[in-house]
Design a protein around this motif. Structure first.
Motif, PDB file in Angstrom:
ATOM      1  N   ILE A  81       0.751  -1.272   0.186  1.00  0.00           N
ATOM      2  CA  ILE A  81       0.120   0.231  -0.469  1.00  0.00           C
ATOM      3  C   ILE A  81       0.946   1.631  -0.237  1.00  0.00           C
ATOM      4  O   ILE A  81       0.258   2.427   0.796  1.00  0.00           O
ATOM      5  N   ASN A  82       2.224   0.675  -0.492  1.00  0.00           N
ATOM      6  CA  ASN A  82       3.213   2.463  -0.287  1.00  0.00           C
ATOM      7  C   ASN A  82       2.921   3.440   1.099  1.00  0.00           C
ATOM      8  O   ASN A  82       3.353   4.547   0.599  1.00  0.00           O
ATOM      9  N   LEU A  83       3.135   2.490   1.669  1.00  0.00           N
ATOM     10  CA  LEU A  83       3.197   3.293   3.381  1.00  0.00           C
ATOM     11  C   LEU A  83       4.573   2.644   4.171  1.00  0.00           C
ATOM     12  O   LEU A  83       4.807   2.626   5.579  1.00  0.00           O
ATOM     13  N   VAL A  84       5.547   2.355   2.889  1.00  0.00           N
ATOM     14  CA  VAL A  84       6.290   1.589   3.778  1.00  0.00           C
ATOM     15  C   VAL A  84       7.887   2.269   5.069  1.00  0.00           C
ATOM     16  O   VAL A  84       7.757   2.034   6.155  1.00  0.00           O
ATOM     17  N   ASP A  85       7.541   3.971   4.928  1.00  0.00           N
ATOM     18  CA  ASP A  85       8.118   4.442   5.102  1.00  0.00           C
ATOM     19  C   ASP A  85       7.643   4.883   6.893  1.00  0.00           C
ATOM     20  O   ASP A  85       8.473   5.404   7.987  1.00  0.00           O
ATOM     21  N   VAL A  86       6.102   5.099   6.908  1.00  0.00           N
ATOM     22  CA  VAL A  86       5.115   5.537   7.906  1.00  0.00           C
ATOM     23  C   VAL A  86       5.521   4.080   8.776  1.00  0.00           C
ATOM     24  O   VAL A  86       5.433   4.154   9.960  1.00  0.00           O
ATOM     25  N   GLY A  87       5.268   3.048   7.517  1.00  0.00           N
ATOM     26  CA  GLY A  87       4.940   1.307   8.734  1.00  0.00           C
ATOM     27  C   GLY A  87       6.426   1.334   9.467  1.00  0.00           C
ATOM     28  O   GLY A  87       6.301   0.603  10.397  1.00  0.00           O
ATOM     29  N   SER A  88       7.251   1.899   9.345  1.00  0.00           N
ATOM     30  CA  SER A  88       8.499   2.346  10.219  1.00  0.00           C
ATOM     31  C   SER A  88       8.885   2.175  11.715  1.00  0.00           C
ATOM     32  O   SER A  88       9.147   1.854  12.680  1.00  0.00           O
ATOM     33  N   PHE A  89       7.737   3.726  11.929  1.00  0.00           N
ATOM     34  CA  PHE A  89       7.108   3.998  13.270  1.00  0.00           C
ATOM     35  C   PHE A  89       6.393   2.778  13.811  1.00  0.00           C
ATOM     36  O   PHE A  89       5.704   3.734  14.774  1.00  0.00           O
ATOM     37  N   PHE A  90       5.754   2.328  13.212  1.00  0.00           N
ATOM     38  CA  PHE A  90       4.511   1.591  13.926  1.00  0.00           C
ATOM     39  C   PHE A  90       4.666   1.025  14.925  1.00  0.00           C
ATOM     40  O   PHE A  90       3.972   0.887  15.972  1.00  0.00           O
ATOM     41  N   PHE A  91       5.668   0.303  15.367  1.00  0.00           N
ATOM     42  CA  PHE A  91       6.135  -0.401  16.827  1.00  0.00           C
ATOM     43  C   PHE A  91       6.801   0.855  18.069  1.00  0.00           C
ATOM     44  O   PHE A  91       6.199   0.714  18.915  1.00  0.00           O
TER      45      PHE A  91
END
Length: 399
Positions: A240-250
């Motif tokens: 879904i093209n949200l890799v950069d934001v995904g890195s802050f998930f945890f």
């Protein structure tokens, strides 16, 4: 009336020791697949096995360490676990084949199972009964912080240094923890002849605390749901093209766990576990269903916050329940029983859920798992919630 003291030297030492155990676990969990792929040209399935076989070792070790911790001695079991964990972490430097890596990962996981069973049992004894929920909640933060910091630092070191630097960092922290536990005061375990005789033989009671099984079954299902995030979030974020934001998930997950923990632990003790457990199921179920509909980065971070309020609250509260309903002389077995089920759910989840991804996609997967977690509300009510409600009603009538 003064509250019994929670933040003692011993509580801080055992919490820190547990943090570095899980820090090593999570750091290596996210990097070992790449290590196996790049160093030994492992296939994706082989690399996945190199990561997951650790959990298999942990599960098996928990079965036997939970059974024998009272007879061996809590602190002695902690020493054994830490020494084995240090040695098997040191062996990563000597790994020269994929087979060697798989064997060492299994042994490393087994050592983790022994050490973490000991820390969980010791902290259960250290925490005052009047502050059981609060203390267990703060102790569980050691795992939450490890789950956020370990993967973040592991990926950072991989990008800016060699694989060996990951192993070096883990060893430094483990040695520091090992030195610290020498200053840990652990109450001696005194067992009656009747209790010792019950430990002999071979039956389900030797490996599991039966009274902790109902809440542990729910833990397995919720852990199964959490495995969908651990295993597939990175791939889903790429899709879904949200890799950069995904890195802050945890990171967001850890922040909201930290914010909520002082309140949820006190509510557990003052208002009862149901007051905390029902919202935790709801938050986690909503998080998974929202995750299935994510299109923007802010929504992904909102999901991370809800997972912190839901799953993290559930895991610490359910662990406290497993200890609360069990006999005091079987705290170690209750702790290992709970984690065996949860680890089993987290471990088997990726294997089962992986079959559904090609059929329903990641969005369908997260929606379905969200429904499973929501159904746990009703399962909890029948297995534990209604009994707790009856007990509290009886106590109110007595007063």
């Amino acid at each position: 009336m003064n509250k019994p003291k929670l933040w003692t030297k011993d509580f801080l030492i055992v919490s820190a020791a547990n943090f570095f155990l899980y820090f090593t676990f999570y750091l290596l969990m996210v990097t070992i697949t790449i290590f196996a792929s790049e160093k030994f040209h492992a296939s994706p399935s082989q690399a996945g096995l190199a990561s997951g076989i650790f959990v298999v070792g942990t599960l098996i070790a928990r079965l036997f360490s939970g059974r024998s911790i009272d007879s061996v001695g809590w602190k002695k079991m902690l020493y054994i676990g830490f020494i084995l964990f240090l040695l098997t972490t040191l062996l990563y430097f000597a790994v020269n084949s994929l087979t060697f890596l798989l064997v060492n990962r299994f042994l490393n996981g087994a050592a983790m199972g022994v050490a973490s069973t000991a820390t969980g049992t010791i902290v259960a004894k250290i925490i005052p009964n009047a502050r059981r929920g609060e203390g267990t909640g703060y102790y569980a933060l050691s795992v939450t912080l490890a789950a956020a910091i370990g993967p973040f630092l592991g990926m950072f070191l991989m990008q800016h240094s060699s694989f060996n630097m990951n192993f070096i960092v883990c060893l430094i922290f483990l040695v520091m923890s090992f030195v610290a536990i020498f200053f840990l005061n652990v109450p001696k375990v005194e067992l009656s002849h009747e209790q010792l005789s019950k430990m002999k033989g071979f039956s389900i009671h030797q490996f599991f605390e039966v009274k902790a099984i109902p809440i542990s079954i729910i833990g397995a299902l919720v852990g199964f749901g959490y495995s969908s995030i651990l295993t597939f979030l990175t791939s889903y974020a790429k899709e879904i093209n949200l890799v950069d934001v995904g890195s802050f998930f945890f990171i967001i997950y850890a922040v909201f766990t930290l914010i909520s923990r002082p309140f949820t632990g006190k509510w557990f003790d003052q208002k009862g576990e149901n007051f905390v457990m029902y919202p935790s199921f709801l938050f986690f179920a909503v998080a998974l269903i929202l995750l299935s509909q994510v299109h923007q980065g802010i929504m992904l971070l909102v999901v991370g916050a809800l997972v912190g309020l839901g799953y993290a609250t559930f895991s610490s509260s359910a662990q406290a329940i497993s200890i609360k309903v069990s006999p005091k002389n079987r705290m170690g077995l209750a702790t290992s029983t709970f984690f065996i089920f949860v680890d089993g759910g987290v471990g088997i989840g990726p294997f089962i859920l992986g079959f559904f991804v090609p059929l329903i996609g990641y969005r369908g997967l997260y929606f379905s798992v969200g429904v499973v977690v929501f159904a746990c509300i009703f399962l909890y009510y029948f297995l534990h919630g209604r009994k707790n409600r009856q007990r509290r009603s009886e106590l109110v009538e007595l007063h």
